[in-house]
Enzyme design. Structure first.
Site, PDB file in Angstrom:
ATOM      1  CG  HIS A 399     -49.541 -58.539  10.971  1.00  0.00           C
ATOM      2  ND1 HIS A 399     -50.847 -58.428  11.397  1.00  0.00           N
ATOM      3  CD2 HIS A 399     -49.291 -57.395  10.280  1.00  0.00           C
ATOM      4  CE1 HIS A 399     -51.363 -57.282  10.980  1.00  0.00           C
ATOM      5  NE2 HIS A 399     -50.434 -56.635  10.308  1.00  0.00           N
ATOM      6  CG  ASP A 403     -54.904 -58.185  13.419  1.00  0.00           C
ATOM      7  OD1 ASP A 403     -54.116 -58.591  12.555  1.00  0.00           O
ATOM      8  OD2 ASP A 403     -55.858 -58.855  13.854  1.00  0.00           O
TER       9      ASP A 403
END
Length: 429
Positions: A399, A403
């Site tokens: 992350h 995304d």
């Protein structure tokens, strides 16, 4: 005589340490340059440490089973220094023709201050080793122009072309440099004890390397996860139609996995951010699409790489899968087979899994789990039930780099490619 040091080499990209599995020499043994000294295990490959000198093994610093960081001292070798002598006439001629002689490369003595990065100095490619051996070039005297001071093939070819073969210019008796203490996280003593009838299985260096890499990935990388369901009925029908003729013609199987890898490679080309790595103060988007594939043995997991997968046909990918898997299971996988991976695809469906959460292959940004193809009833567009071949694609992502939006688009593209497989959209050759 001088004492030379052998350091733990970097045996692959992102490899930061290695475990001495077995010493192949003992103090007092005579060794030649490039002779193997020890077997080393990392989380990516099993390899040997070659000798950089001809001489006598002085001391084995590292113990078998010990894990050391890259650049750590593993042993020392006593090397005889040969001083060049010549007749007066030779020396006179040498003085007269001094201007015609190529300039000698200055030797850097251990202990001198050198601000230049030399972290890759002792890491040699097979091409460099071969050329150096053929032309009797001492790599310890060559200044590399590659990243971290690494000696490249071009460096050696330049020396050969100019005839500027470096010679030892100083005789220095070197004592082993004391290895710098590297702080380590204290190991907690296990409070788990075995009972009568329990079997205690020692942790092998390979298993420990895998464990360390998995822990590092989970502790450093903020994992996120998403799954997408794909109807691969067309793919199943297409493969069933061609698999027998393909096996008879090529000599190896055309697997579903080859189609999945091809679809992923196509999608990565359209969504290059998925083909990236986290590098602290920047994100590096990789140009080459090199697909790492997980191959398991009874007690270990290896991740060989299909290089430039986007440029290969389904047949080419199937051939690479077959050859790499054979190398893993025969114990013949080499370092070069493990390097350069930019994205990992794991065939978890091969042992019946239908849903899983993979741990990212550090330092890559994602890993895709291909689950088992299962036939089940699905409601079609006309609201009628039909038996369809369905598969789950499970994506774990870093992350920091990726995304949900970009990953969702990427998975949707893989889904679209797989659901529309036929002779025209995905030719085997």
């Amino acid at each position: 005589m001088s004492i030379q040091q052998i350091l733990m080499p970097q045996l692959g990209e992102s490899v930061t340490e290695g475990t001495i599995e077995k010493w192949l020499v003992q103090p007092g043994d005579q060794v030649n340059k490039y002779d193997p000294l020890a077997e080393v295990v990392t989380d990516k490959v099993n390899a040997e440490i070659p000798s950089s000198f001809t001489g006598t093994i002085k001391e084995l610093i590292a113990k078998e089973g010990e894990t050391l960081p890259v650049g750590a001292l593993v042993c020392t070798i006593e090397v005889e220094v040969v001083e060049e002598t010549g007749s007066a006439s030779d020396q006179s001629n040498g003085a007269e023709n001094n201007t015609e002689k190529p300039q000698q490369v200055k030797t850097t003595v251990v202990g001198e201050t050198n601000s230049k990065d030399s972290s890759q100095k002792g890491r040699y490619s097979p091409a460099v080793l071969r050329l150096a051996n053929e032309h009797e070039i001492d790599l310890q005297l060559v200044e590399g122009t590659g990243l971290g001071g690494r000696i490249t093939r071009k460096d050696i070819l330049k020396i050969i072309e100019t005839g500027n073969i470096p010679q030892q210019t100083e005789t220095v008796v070197q004592e082993p440099v004391k290895q710098q203490e590297i702080p380590q996280v204290p190991k907690k003593e296990s409070t788990i004890t075995s009972a009568v009838g329990d079997i205690e299985i020692p942790v092998t260096p390979v298993r420990r390397a895998i464990a360390n890499n998995m822990v590092r990935s989970k502790q450093e990388v903020p994992h996120a996860w998403m799954m997408m369901e794909v109807d691969v009925t067309n793919l199943v029908n297409y493969r069933n139609k061609i698999k027998n003729d393909f096996k008879a013609k090529e000599g190896f199987n055309i697997t579903y996995f080859a189609f999945f890898v091809k679809a992923v490679a196509k999608a990565l080309k359209e969504f290059p951010m998925m083909n990236s790595v986290w590098a602290g103060d920047k994100i590096i988007q990789k140009k080459d699409i090199n697909i790492s594939i997980a191959v398991a043995t009874e007690d270990a997991l290896f991740v060989p790489v299909i290089k430039n997968a986007d440029d290969k046909s389904v047949k080419g990918i199937a051939k690479d899968i077959h050859e790499l898997s054979t190398l893993v299971r025969s114990g013949k996988l080499r370092q070069e087979h493990m390097q350069g991976g930019t994205f990992t695809v794991n065939n978890t469906g091969s042992f019946g899994s239908v849903q899983s959460m993979g741990i990212i292959n550090y330092p890559q940004a994602a890993i895709l789990q291909i689950e088992s193809i299962v036939k089940r009833p699905v409601i079609m567009n006309d609201n009628m039930f039909a038996a369809r071949d369905m598969v789950n694609l499970c994506l774990s992502l870093d992350h920091r780099v990726l995304d949900g939006l970009i990953c969702g688009k990427f998975l949707n593209r893989v889904k679209s490619i797989l659901e529309n497989v036929n002779e025209e959209t995905m030719s085997i050759y």
